[in-house]
Design an enzyme around this catalytic site. Structure first.
Site, PDB file in Angstrom:
ATOM      1  N   LYS A   1       3.315  -3.015  -6.287  1.00  0.00           N
ATOM      2  CA  LYS A   1       2.344  -2.677  -5.137  1.00  0.00           C
ATOM      3  C   LYS A   1       2.987  -3.031  -3.858  1.00  0.00           C
ATOM      4  O   LYS A   1       3.578  -4.139  -3.670  1.00  0.00           O
ATOM      5  CB  LYS A   1       0.994  -3.641  -5.285  1.00  0.00           C
ATOM      6  CG  LYS A   1       0.016  -3.195  -4.210  1.00  0.00           C
ATOM      7  CD  LYS A   1      -1.214  -4.071  -4.510  1.00  0.00           C
ATOM      8  CE  LYS A   1      -2.481  -3.877  -3.494  1.00  0.00           C
ATOM      9  NZ  LYS A   1      -3.711  -4.571  -3.810  1.00  0.00           N
TER      10      LYS A   1
ATOM     11  N   GLU B   1      -5.964  -0.748 -12.318  1.00  0.00           N
ATOM     12  CA  GLU B   1      -5.418  -1.924 -12.099  1.00  0.00           C
ATOM     13  C   GLU B   1      -5.996  -3.169 -12.771  1.00  0.00           C
ATOM     14  O   GLU B   1      -7.210  -3.060 -13.093  1.00  0.00           O
ATOM     15  CB  GLU B   1      -5.689  -2.335 -10.560  1.00  0.00           C
ATOM     16  CG  GLU B   1      -4.979  -3.687  -9.878  1.00  0.00           C
ATOM     17  CD  GLU B   1      -5.439  -3.887  -8.604  1.00  0.00           C
ATOM     18  OE1 GLU B   1      -5.018  -4.599  -7.827  1.00  0.00           O
ATOM     19  OE2 GLU B   1      -6.820  -3.497  -8.377  1.00  0.00           O
TER      20      GLU B   1
ATOM     21  N   CYS C   1      -5.297   0.030  -5.428  1.00  0.00           N
ATOM     22  CA  CYS C   1      -6.515  -0.530  -4.893  1.00  0.00           C
ATOM     23  C   CYS C   1      -6.569  -0.512  -3.497  1.00  0.00           C
ATOM     24  O   CYS C   1      -6.437   0.760  -2.820  1.00  0.00           O
ATOM     25  CB  CYS C   1      -6.436  -2.106  -5.185  1.00  0.00           C
ATOM     26  SG  CYS C   1      -8.040  -2.986  -4.961  1.00  0.00           S
TER      27      CYS C   1
END
Length: 542
Positions: A364, A295, A415
């Site tokens: 995301k 990321e 994440c």
């Protein structure tokens, strides 16, 4: 924290005899319960990374139950809150590294509030546990699952950090994940603690001399529950093999300004990939089928910046295979952006694909509130002016991160999404054969990164998939389907690791069941609370 005596579940007033209808009088002074609650928080904290004393998790559950049992709901809430603060304040201390003490404190207190609610619920239901002692461990375990279910969803989509399941590493209890995911692992950890708590409560009530066999039996049950996971077989992938590399490029400096030199971060990942290509060309490293960048590897918009695109293309040309690039790109409006993973093909690759493949782009789905987007921005600014660093909110993606690289199908999770059951399950049911977590830990520390890696361990077991975590600064690692961590990197260093993985298309029991174990266990906990309400009403009527 006041526990007024004389009420149902409280201690008798001085100079009076306990009421004969009281089925669960307090069995120790309140100050002793308070110290026990503190000890529970310490035990729970030490069970998680970076400490990793997993066996202390059941002990923490037992200590909290022992502290609360016999108290009124108000005192139970207070004791649960104390345990929560002792657990969450140090565990989430990485959130205050660059944003100040107030946001960290508010988050920790909010998380502790769920343990307070659970404490009140257990205190309320203790009369039922006293009447049916065998229900005590079940009550404790189901309330833990219910508490974690609520915490994973509320508010603003929840924050499920510090689930009991996330601290079990490579021990037997983790194996239950292959059947019921994180909720079942939490249930088994809490059930073990509940059995220990029942042994302690039995000793306190009856004494060692009068009933030695009873507490020993409960302890034996706890040991059996803890080791029963050894009988649960983990999944063994039987598909084709694929060679995957991850690049941990590192950043010029840690902290919120890690991306102030955005091209430098991108250059680090390009440089790491070029070095890998040199080793492959020299025969010192196996040719990978896919390279994964973390990321924020390219915070310079790779879809709009010619400079960033040229650098990434240079890396793909050198290594000769697609790269899963973590980047930030524009959103649907001028005020929004997206946190993405996009597959980037070398020029002239198979199928005529070149450059960014927008059909293999994942945005995301679960942006982090107050970090990637700011709810109630005006109010949030009063808490911390750092919120204005997020000048444009990240918008949520619409589909699971299933990315087909040609050689394999990757389940891309970005994440903190690794903490959410549904996000990870969706990529597996969507066809992912390997799970990849792209993350950026540059604003945190080693403790946060290791806590996140523990979640990857659980997901690998839960879904029977090889998994990897690729971080900008570490820690990065591969994880086998039995939860074993391989090739873990150091924090704040540059590293490139290549490993051969076995694909899997099979679905574990946990993958098939999805949210059902959590739902059923939560409903069971609520049912026990309802039964406790009936017991209390009958006792009051008597």
């Amino acid at each position: 924290m006041v526990d007024t005596a004389g009420a149902p579940g409280g201690e008798p007033e001085a100079g009076t005899q306990p009421a004969t209808t009281s089925t669960h009088p307090a069995i120790r002074p309140l100050w002793a319960s308070l110290l026990t609650a503190v000890a529970a928080g310490v035990a729970l904290l030490l069970s998680f990374p970076p400490y990793g004393q997993w066996w202390l998790a059941p002990a923490g559950v037992a200590l909290l139950a022992a502290a609360i049992h016999g108290r009124r709901a108000r005192a139970g809430a207070g004791l649960g809150f104390v345990t929560g603060v002792v657990l969450f304040m140090p565990m989430l201390s990485w959130t205050n590294l660059h944003t100040g003490y107030l946001p960290w404190t508010l988050l920790s207190v909010a998380e502790a509030g769920y343990l307070a609610a659970m404490g009140a619920a257990y205190a309320f239901a203790a009369p039922l546990a006293d009447r049916r002692r065998a229900l005590t461990p079940l009550l404790i375990a189901t309330l833990w699952v219910a508490q974690e279910a609520a915490r994973a969803r509320t508010p603003f989509g929840g924050f499920p950090w510090a689930k009991l399941a996330f601290g079990q590493g490579e021990v037997p209890l983790l194996r239950w994940a292959v059947i019921g995911g994180a909720p079942l692992v939490t249930f088994m950890v809490a059930l073990t603690g509940g059995l220990l708590a029942t042994a302690v409560l039995t000793l306190l009530r009856r004494g060692v001399r009068t009933a030695p066999a009873v507490p020993v039996a409960w302890v034996a049950g706890a040991v059996a529950a803890a080791v029963a996971g050894t009988l649960v077989p983990t999944a063994t992938p039987s598909g084709d093999t694929v060679t995957v590399a991850f690049v941990q490029g590192n950043v010029p400096r840690l902290g919120l300004d890690f991306n102030a030199q955005r091209l430098a971060v991108l250059d680090n990942h390009v440089r790491g990939t070029l070095a890998l290509a040199e080793r492959v060309a020299a025969g010192r490293e196996k040719q990978p089928d896919l390279v994964v960048w973390p990321e924020n590897a390219s915070d310079v918009d790779p879809l709009r910046s010619r400079v960033a695109a040229d650098q990434i293309t240079r890396a793909t040309e050198a290594i000769g295979v697609p790269i899963l690039v973590g980047g930030v790109t524009g959103g649907s409006t001028d005020r929004t952006v997206r946190n993405i993973g996009v597959l980037w093909w070398p020029i002239g690759s198979g199928g005529g694909k070149t450059g960014p493949d927008l059909d293999q782009l994942y945005a995301k789905r679960h942006p982090v509130p107050f970090a990637e987007y700011i709810p109630m921005r005006t109010i949030a600014r009063m808490v911390s002016k750092e919120v204005d660093r997020v000048s444009r909110d990240f918008e949520a993606g619409a589909r699971p991160g299933v990315v087909d690289s040609g050689a394999t199908v990757i389940g891309d999770v970005i994440c903190f999404e690794i903490a959410y059951d549904d996000v990870v399950r969706d990529v597996v049911t969507g066809g992912a054969q390997i799970i990849a977590v792209q993350t950026n830990n540059a604003t945190f520390n080693t403790a946060e990164a290791e806590q996140q890696l523990a979640m990857v361990q659980l997901r690998a077991v839960e879904h029977g998939r090889h998994a990897l975590m690729a971080s900008t600064v570490g820690v990065s690692a591969f994880v086998a389907p039995d939860g074993h961590v391989q090739d873990q990197t150091e924090f704040n260093t540059a590293a490139v690791v290549v490993r051969e993985l076995t694909e899997s298309t099979e679905r574990t029991v946990a993958t098939r069941l999805g949210y059902w174990p959590e739902l059923l266990l939560t409903l069971l906990g609520l049912g026990l609370l309802a039964a406790a309400a009936v017991v209390r009403r009958r006792r009051t009527a008597a």
